[in-house]
Motif scaffolding. Structure first.
Motif, mmCIF file in Angstrom:
data_model
loop_
_atom_site.group_PDB
_atom_site.id
_atom_site.type_symbol
_atom_site.label_atom_id
_atom_site.label_comp_id
_atom_site.label_asym_id
_atom_site.label_seq_id
_atom_site.Cartn_x
_atom_site.Cartn_y
_atom_site.Cartn_z
ATOM 1 N N SER A 182 32.188 16.935 -6.784
ATOM 2 C CA SER A 182 31.826 17.753 -7.933
ATOM 3 C C SER A 182 32.100 19.213 -7.626
ATOM 4 O O SER A 182 31.836 19.689 -6.521
ATOM 5 C CB SER A 182 30.346 17.564 -8.284
ATOM 6 N N THR A 236 30.783 21.335 -9.857
ATOM 7 C CA THR A 236 29.707 21.940 -10.640
ATOM 8 C C THR A 236 28.783 22.742 -9.730
ATOM 9 O O THR A 236 28.449 22.302 -8.630
ATOM 10 C CB THR A 236 28.898 20.850 -11.351
ATOM 11 N N ARG A 252 25.974 25.699 -19.333
ATOM 12 C CA ARG A 252 26.241 24.262 -19.334
ATOM 13 C C ARG A 252 25.286 23.530 -20.260
ATOM 14 O O ARG A 252 25.654 22.551 -20.915
ATOM 15 C CB ARG A 252 26.116 23.710 -17.922
ATOM 16 N N GLU A 297 27.575 17.058 -11.743
ATOM 17 C CA GLU A 297 28.466 16.301 -12.603
ATOM 18 C C GLU A 297 29.834 16.142 -11.947
ATOM 19 O O GLU A 297 30.408 17.117 -11.447
ATOM 20 C CB GLU A 297 28.629 16.995 -13.952
#
Length: 953
Positions: free
Chosen positions: A443, A445, A607, A814
């Motif tokens: 990820s 993120t 987000r 994510e």
């Protein structure tokens, strides 16, 4: 026979001098000689002295003359009384122009001197000039760091609690009202001329004690002191230095000049570190001038060793042999921790760092074994364990330990929404700061901000994340009780009402449900809600500092529970409509409070805007249904969010009944209305939220119901103090008031009893198995993954572990959408036995093992056994483990990282530091205190004897 010469020294003190002179003239024991010294007064003080004492009894000195120098000049010119009367004890009574003695003060001092011929220096009990009931001094001691210690509580009123103690041995008495024998003055060479102001009395009394004389305080003698120089109520001409810097410098000089060599060495190191610490506090409190004074005072003493050595040489003859008698009266070293606690408490409370925060009462007691005088600090422990707030927290802690008996020890803590806690603070810091995460499918993120908060708390707990989570989650009941009790100090003055409110709030169904479900985010918000309410009352008054603090704490709660911000924003908008046009500065304060979380949490909040459903979720696992989406209206009205750990709804019936009774109280109707408004708002939001689902999982309405409970408690507790008045109006009403009290306290008692009896329910539990199989952890290469399959109700969920159990916060990361879809398809095909190249797809993502926690369904293990690409390694009641036949490649190492991520981390740290400084409390300045100098006060309240006239104020 006794002869007393009074010396009154004036310097721009005309507004106090008139009363001082009247008090001197009204002494019941007539003075033998009275001399006034005018140090260049420009307000008519010299003329007032002349009118009172006559021109021949007033000496005029330059404005730069210090108090000690003025007294020296008088005594050098006055002949000694013994020259005419050989059996006369000559005394000198020193008075400031802002010190008004009681008419019988001198008589009481001389009576005390007759009782003990060894008493050479005596001082009165000093009370505040403005608030005539407030104690200032009954003798003074000092620490080895030079911190002044009066032994009194802040603004302690004189109720005779210190009277009747006879002659109290003290380290020092003030020169305001000091009575000293003339021969002792001559022996000690009087006040040190190098200390023109501040701490000259401490130095003189220290030398007197070291020379074998007694320094005592006489509580029967009373004087009122304005402390004009200390409180900066007049300009000082004796020095160009700032009063605080001069006071601190003289304190250090006196300590270092009088201490023996080895004690001096320890004192130097102690003062260096102490001054640095106080400087940091002053800077954080937005007081750069005081910070500069602190360091400049230390540098002026240590940086001028010649002056220090000269001072030590003058005190050499009595320093070594006399120090043991002085040391017993110094503040005990253990009291330094208390002084630090008082300083931090004062800092948090908004008063800023203080110069002498220690309140230790330096009373002496005798050790039965060796007869030496020892100093005790038992008052701290006595106050601590008799404080209602401390007792409440101890009771709540005992209830918590009894109810959570199954969660206090064992293996990993996990279950419900809580990921089994593994790793330490360094792992969480790494997770938050890295831009690419080698976890799951990988990820890019950014980690959620609550990871950084948990890393910070874990660092405080010596790097142990499990301990930090245990305290925050399992200890949320006593923490919430403490938070509610402390936050309502200025909102509710009636102590029983505060205790009831805090206990009821801490034991709400939301709290017990939070613990049983493992909802760490809601637990933290539950503890912070009372603080939000307390700060909100200051925000609607326009306080910007409270707004910065509110915004910072709101960012903390929002990081764990995003729904919190939505609720607060709605209430903030309502407050803006109600108060912004009425009170100045409310709009700006509200904008600061609501804007701060957006600035601190900006990338992460962005987000959430892209996926609004995530606003309803909190930190932790989201794939388990822990609440009933068909929760009845009666549950919500009784503040029960449903789910594991929530008690029967009748537990809170008493709280609702008391809140309804509060509607009948005529006073505080606005407070009751606001409380009920917040309650209805929270219930309405809970009704809406409780009917929603995110990713097929019902949303828990705990946070909205916590809001509702807070409003209901405020509505019920604020008018509670008027129940006594209600009960005093008749027998029937007395019975009704008693019934209300019984119902009110029945709520927390019933909640505690139910919780202790049922215990902390599952799904949260101790001894959770590590989801990472041991064989997989040992047999996998670095970075290779283990696919964990969890079949439940015909649906198979999965997670990918790499090298160990997941850290808290990794579940919110994510993976790329295309990778998630492709990998999910491969997992579904593998679990359904459809064959194909699904195992190869898993291998491409670095998966080497497939694990199924036990008990393993027969159909699933047959399906995995039939897959040619898998080789079974183990199968038992504890679970099964399969290995891919072909070794899976390890994922590539992370690249150099995202430069924007690094830039934001530094920017976030900088913004956080600025907000901390803006939110930190400052201190009331001298200019702010000056406005109280001329406030009319009530008539002096000292000892009024029959036929006694009072000095007019």
């Amino acid at each position: 026979m006794q002869s007393v010469t009074a010396i009154v020294v004036a310097h721009d003190g005309a507004r106090w001098l008139k009363e001082t002179l009247a008090a001197v003239r009204r002494q019941t024991r007539p003075l033998d000689r009275v001399v006034g010294v005018d140090n260049g007064s420009r307000d008519g003080g010299g003329q007032m002295l002349t009118e009172a004492f006559g021109a021949g009894n007033v000496l005029t000195m330059p404005r730069s003359t210090g108090f000690g120098e003025a007294v020296h000049e008088v005594l050098d010119r006055l002949p000694r009384a013994q020259g005419h009367e050989p059996h006369v004890d000559e005394w000198v009574w020193l008075l400031h122009d802002d010190c008004a003695p009681d008419p019988q003060a001198l008589q009481a001092l001389l009576w005390a001197a007759d009782q003990d011929p060894g008493a050479a220096i005596l001082g009165p009990k000093l009370l505040d000039w403005l608030d005539r009931r407030s104690l200032l001094e009954i003798g003074v001691t000092v620490s080895r760091s030079g911190m002044r210690d009066t032994g009194l509580e802040p603004r302690e009123y004189d109720q005779g609690q210190h009277d009747g103690e006879g002659l109290r041995d003290v380290l020092s008495v003030s020169t305001a009202g000091m009575l000293i024998r003339r021969d002792v003055w001559d022996q000690l060479s009087g006040l040190d001329p190098e200390l023109p102001l501040f701490r000259d009395d401490l130095d003189l009394c220290w030398r007197a004690r070291a020379a074998g004389h007694r320094v005592v305080n006489v509580t029967e003698a009373v004087a009122w002191h304005a402390e004009a120089a200390t409180r900066r109520r007049r300009r000082l001409s004796v020095s160009n230095e700032h009063p605080r810097r001069l006071d601190r410098r003289n304190a250090l000089l006196v300590i270092m000049a009088n201490l023996p060599l080895w004690a001096l060495m320890r004192s130097i190191f102690r003062n260096i570190f102490g001054s640095v610490f106080r400087t940091v506090l002053f800077l954080v409190a937005k007081q750069p001038a005081n910070a500069l004074d602190e360091m400049a005072a230390l540098a002026s003493v240590i940086g001028r060793p010649g002056r220090l050595m000269r001072a030590r040489r003058r005190r050499r003859q009595w320093r070594k042999q006399g120090y043991p008698s002085v040391a017993r009266l110094l503040t005990p070293s253990g009291a330094a921790f208390r002084r630090l606690a008082d300083m931090v408490q004062s800092f948090i409370a908004g008063a800023g760092p203080v110069d002498s925060a220690g309140r230790h009462h330096a009373a002496a007691e005798t050790d039965e074994e060796d007869g030496e005088e020892l100093l005790s600090d038992s008052g701290l422990m006595q106050r601590m364990f008799t404080s209602p707030g401390v007792l409440l927290c101890l009771v709540l802690l005992a209830v918590t330990l009894a109810a959570e008996r199954s969660l206090l020890y064992g293996g990993l803590l996990g279950g419900g929404s809580l990921v089994p806690i593994t790793g330490g603070a360094s792992d969480l810091w790494r997770l938050y700061t890295e831009s690419h995460h080698v976890t799951g499918l990988g990820s890019d993120t950014w980690a959620p901000p609550y990871v950084a908060l948990l890393a910070l708390v874990s660092t405080i707990f010596l790097g142990k994340t499990w301990l930090a989570v245990s305290v925050l989650l399992l200890g949320c009941v006593p923490l919430a009780g403490f938070s509610a009790y402390a936050a309502t100090k200025k909102m509710i003055s009636y102590t029983p009402a505060r205790v009831w409110l805090a206990a009821t709030y801490a034991l709400l169904p939301v709290a017990t449900g939070v613990i049983a479900s493992g909802r760490l985010g809601t637990a933290i918000v539950f503890v912070l809600l009372p603080v939000y309410a307390a700060l909100a009352t200051r925000i609607v008054a326009g306080s910007r500092r409270a707004a910065w603090g509110f915004g910072l704490l709101l960012a903390v709660g929002t990081a764990f529970v995003p729904l919190l911000y939505v609720l607060v924003a709605i209430l903030g908008a309502l407050a803006a409509v109600s108060f912004a046009g009425v009170r100045k500065g409310v709009g700006v304060a509200l904008a600061i409070g609501l804007g701060t979380p957006i600035v601190l949490l900006f990338p992460w909040l962005g987000r959430l805007v892209q996926d609004p459903g995530r606003i309803l979720l909190e930190s932790g696992l989201h794939d388990i249904a822990l609440t009933d989406p068909r929760l009845g209206a009666e549950n919500l009205l009784m503040l029960s969010p449903g789910g594991p750990g929530t008690p029967p709804i009748w537990v809170t019936a008493g709280l609702v009944a008391v809140a309804l009774a509060a509607l009948l109280v005529r006073r505080h109707q606005m407070v009751v209305a606001i409380g009920w408004g917040v309650m209805l708002f929270g219930v309405l939001v809970a009704i809406v939220v409780g009917r929603l689902t995110v990713h097929g999982v019902p949303v828990w309405p705990g946070v909205p119901l916590a809001f509702a409970a807070t409003g209901l408690l405020v509505a019920a507790a604020r008018p509670a103090r008027w129940i006594g008045e209600f009960a005093a109006t008749g027998r029937l009403r007395r019975v009704a008031a008693g019934l209300i009290v019984v119902v009110a306290f029945a709520t927390p008692l019933a909640a505690a009893a139910v919780w202790v009896r049922s215990g902390a329910e599952e799904p949260l539990q101790r001894g959770v198995r590590d989801p990472m199989p041991l064989l997989a952890a040992v047999g996998s290469a670095k970075g290779q993954g283990t696919l964990v399959l969890r079949p439940r109700d015909g649906v198979v969920t999965y997670s990918v572990l790499r090298g160990g159990a997941p850290l808290i916060g990794e579940s919110d990361l994510e993976s790329p959408e295309d990778a998630s879809q492709r990998f999910g398809t491969a997992v579904a095909g593998l679990a359904s036995g459809r064959g194909g190249t699904y195992a190869q797809t898993l291998a491409q993502y670095g998966v080497q093992f497939v694990s199924v926690p036990g008990p393993v369904e027969a159909s699933l293990h047959r399906t995995l056994d039939s897959e040619p690409a898998l080789v079974r390694m183990s199968l038992s009641a504890a679970g099964g483990l399969w290995r891919l036949a072909q070794p899976a490649p390890a994922p590539p190492p992370p690249s150099g990282g995202d430069s924007m991520h690094r830039i934001w981390l530094w920017a976030q740290a900088t913004i956080l530091l600025v907000i901390l400084i803006l939110a930190s409390p400052g201190a009331r300045t001298a200019e702010a205190e000056e406005q109280y100098a001329d406030v009319p006060q009530e008539e002096p309240r000292g000892r009024r004897r029959a036929g006694e006239d009072r000095v007019p104020v």
